[in-house]
Design a protein around this motif. Structure first.
Motif, short mmCIF file in Angstrom:
data_model
loop_
_atom_site.label_atom_id
_atom_site.label_comp_id
_atom_site.label_asym_id
_atom_site.label_seq_id
_atom_site.Cartn_x
_atom_site.Cartn_y
_atom_site.Cartn_z
N VAL A 11 0.74 -1.10 0.25
CA VAL A 11 0.04 -0.03 0.09
C VAL A 11 0.92 1.20 -0.14
O VAL A 11 1.74 1.24 0.93
N LEU A 12 0.76 2.05 -0.96
CA LEU A 12 1.35 3.14 -1.18
C LEU A 12 1.27 4.05 0.11
O LEU A 12 0.25 4.73 0.34
N ALA A 13 2.33 4.41 0.96
CA ALA A 13 2.23 5.03 2.26
C ALA A 13 2.55 6.55 2.28
O ALA A 13 3.57 6.84 3.10
N LEU A 14 2.38 7.20 1.25
CA LEU A 14 2.66 8.80 1.20
C LEU A 14 1.93 9.37 1.87
O LEU A 14 2.26 10.53 2.59
N GLN A 15 0.25 9.22 2.08
CA GLN A 15 -0.43 10.03 2.51
C GLN A 15 -1.97 9.41 2.35
O GLN A 15 -1.89 8.29 1.14
N GLY A 16 -2.63 9.61 3.14
CA GLY A 16 -4.29 9.01 2.77
C GLY A 16 -4.59 7.65 3.73
O GLY A 16 -3.96 7.34 4.80
N ARG A 46 7.21 3.01 0.74
CA ARG A 46 7.64 4.41 0.86
C ARG A 46 8.93 4.70 -0.10
O ARG A 46 9.22 5.80 -0.19
N THR A 47 9.61 3.60 -0.32
CA THR A 47 10.73 3.63 -1.14
C THR A 47 10.56 2.81 -2.51
O THR A 47 9.99 1.94 -2.42
N ALA A 48 11.66 3.09 -3.46
CA ALA A 48 11.65 2.43 -4.55
C ALA A 48 12.01 0.77 -4.33
O ALA A 48 11.47 -0.10 -4.86
N PRO A 49 12.99 0.33 -3.20
CA PRO A 49 13.44 -0.86 -2.91
C PRO A 49 12.18 -1.57 -2.38
O PRO A 49 11.72 -2.74 -2.51
N GLN A 50 11.16 -0.74 -1.66
CA GLN A 50 10.08 -1.54 -0.96
C GLN A 50 9.15 -1.85 -2.25
O GLN A 50 8.43 -2.83 -2.24
N GLN A 53 9.81 -4.96 -4.29
CA GLN A 53 9.35 -6.29 -3.56
C GLN A 53 7.98 -6.88 -3.78
O GLN A 53 7.68 -7.76 -3.12
N CYS A 54 7.23 -5.94 -4.16
CA CYS A 54 5.85 -6.13 -4.15
C CYS A 54 5.31 -6.68 -5.45
O CYS A 54 5.86 -6.61 -6.53
N ASP A 55 4.22 -7.65 -5.39
CA ASP A 55 3.82 -8.13 -6.41
C ASP A 55 2.49 -7.65 -7.06
O ASP A 55 1.93 -7.60 -8.24
N ALA A 56 1.88 -6.49 -5.95
CA ALA A 56 0.75 -5.99 -6.46
C ALA A 56 0.72 -4.75 -5.53
O ALA A 56 1.35 -4.78 -4.39
N LEU A 57 -0.07 -3.57 -5.58
CA LEU A 57 -0.11 -2.42 -4.86
C LEU A 57 -1.17 -1.83 -4.95
O LEU A 57 -2.17 -1.89 -5.96
N ILE A 58 -1.69 -1.00 -4.03
CA ILE A 58 -2.75 -0.32 -3.67
C ILE A 58 -2.31 1.13 -3.73
O ILE A 58 -1.29 1.37 -2.77
N ILE A 59 -2.84 2.18 -4.21
CA ILE A 59 -2.77 3.50 -4.09
C ILE A 59 -3.87 4.18 -3.71
O ILE A 59 -4.97 4.21 -4.17
N LEU A 76 10.14 8.04 -6.78
CA LEU A 76 9.04 7.05 -6.69
C LEU A 76 8.24 6.82 -8.08
O LEU A 76 7.72 6.12 -8.45
N LEU A 77 8.39 8.19 -8.64
CA LEU A 77 7.29 8.17 -9.83
C LEU A 77 7.65 7.18 -10.98
O LEU A 77 6.82 6.58 -11.51
N ASP A 78 8.75 7.53 -11.27
CA ASP A 78 9.28 6.58 -12.49
C ASP A 78 9.23 5.10 -12.15
O ASP A 78 8.60 4.09 -12.85
N PRO A 79 9.67 4.53 -10.90
CA PRO A 79 9.56 3.21 -10.48
C PRO A 79 8.00 2.68 -10.39
O PRO A 79 7.58 1.77 -10.79
N LEU A 80 7.39 3.64 -10.01
CA LEU A 80 5.82 3.46 -10.10
C LEU A 80 5.27 3.08 -11.39
O LEU A 80 4.46 2.38 -11.91
N ARG A 81 5.55 3.95 -12.56
CA ARG A 81 5.40 3.93 -13.82
C ARG A 81 6.10 2.66 -14.32
O ARG A 81 5.32 1.95 -15.34
N GLU A 82 7.08 2.22 -14.03
CA GLU A 82 7.68 0.88 -14.47
C GLU A 82 6.73 -0.18 -13.88
O GLU A 82 6.41 -1.24 -14.42
N PHE A 83 6.34 -0.05 -12.63
CA PHE A 83 5.53 -1.18 -12.16
C PHE A 83 4.26 -1.36 -12.61
O PHE A 83 3.69 -2.62 -12.91
#
Length: 245
Positions: A11-16, A46-50, A53-59, A76-83
């Motif tokens: 779960v992307l833990a930047l806010q919310g 919260r980081t690109a290495p974290q 490690q994920c197979d799926a993600l919730i924003i 994180l933006l570019d790693p998220l786009r890659e993901f």
């Protein structure tokens, strides 16, 4: 002996609504139907290495402009786009998460905001006004199964899908398949005619799922159960690499 497969869901833990999603995910695992020996683990990201490690993600829901700014500052933006768009891993965005996953957004703050993309749609931010105009609506969500009760959806400064803008991108970031409309909300105080009329509030395109509303702010685990089932199904059909399988 059957090998246990572990799926890591972040779960992307930047806010919310991070904690709320994690709580419902943990509850949902008891209801996921799978013929395989699967184990889910959940983590804050919260980081690109974290993220790696994920197979799926919730924003989660929150404030999309703030989330985009923080993601940029953390690299994180570019790693998220890659993901999402290159690795095609399963991702679900709720409210602000839907805004970030859209290829285009309107009614953004001055200067606009950066998108992750992945859904070939244009979203309209804050469709229903300020937080004071928040509301709950019953949604008929056919993907939850035949005969299921309506889902009590919480809308808080919610976006809606204003338009499907294409049927998949191009090149290495091409999305798989067309945009599917999975949920429609009748506009409060406005008469609509015909089946399916109203605001588009849930969509899916390939590995990307988005909802305008906040399932994590209810006690209803059905959408979380369904989504985890979709992640498990992707694994069974070779669309998700887990534990080197």
């Amino acid at each position: 002996m059957t090998k246990t497969r572990t799926i890591t869901v972040g779960v992307l833990a930047l806010q919310g609504g991070v904690v709320e999603h994690l709580n419902l995910l943990r509850r949902a695992t008891a209801h996921v139907q799978s013929p395989d020996s699967l184990r889910f683990t959940f983590a804050e990201v919260r980081t690109a290495p974290q993220l790696a490690q994920c197979d799926a993600l919730i924003i989660p829901g929150g404030e999309s402009t703030t989330m985009a700014i923080v993601a940029r500052r953390l690299g994180l933006l570019d790693p998220l786009r890659e993901f999402v768009k290159v690795q095609h891993k399963a991702v679900w965005g709720t409210c602000a998460g839907l805004v970030m996953l859209a290829e285009e957004a309107v009614a953004t703050k001055q200067g606009g905001q950066e998108q992750i993309g992945g859904l070939d749609v244009r979203v309209l931010r804050n469709r229903y006004g300020t937080q004071m105009q928040s509301f709950v609506a019953n949604l008929d969500l056919a993907f939850l199964g035949e005969g299921e009760e309506p889902f009590r959806a919480v809308f808080i400064r919610a976006p809606v899908v204003e338009e499907v803008i294409s049927d998949g991108g191009s090149g290495s970031q091409k999305q798989a398949g067309k945009v599917e409309v999975l949920g429609v909300c009748q506009v409060p105080g406005q008469q609509t005619e015909g089946e399916g009329k109203g605001d588009i509030v849930a969509v899916r395109q390939g590995n990307v799922f988005g909802t305008s509303f906040h399932p994590e702010l209810t006690d209803d685990v059905r959408i979380h159960v369904w989504w985890l089932g979709q992640v498990a199904d992707a694994l069974r059909h070779g669309r998700l690499a887990v534990d080197g399988v």
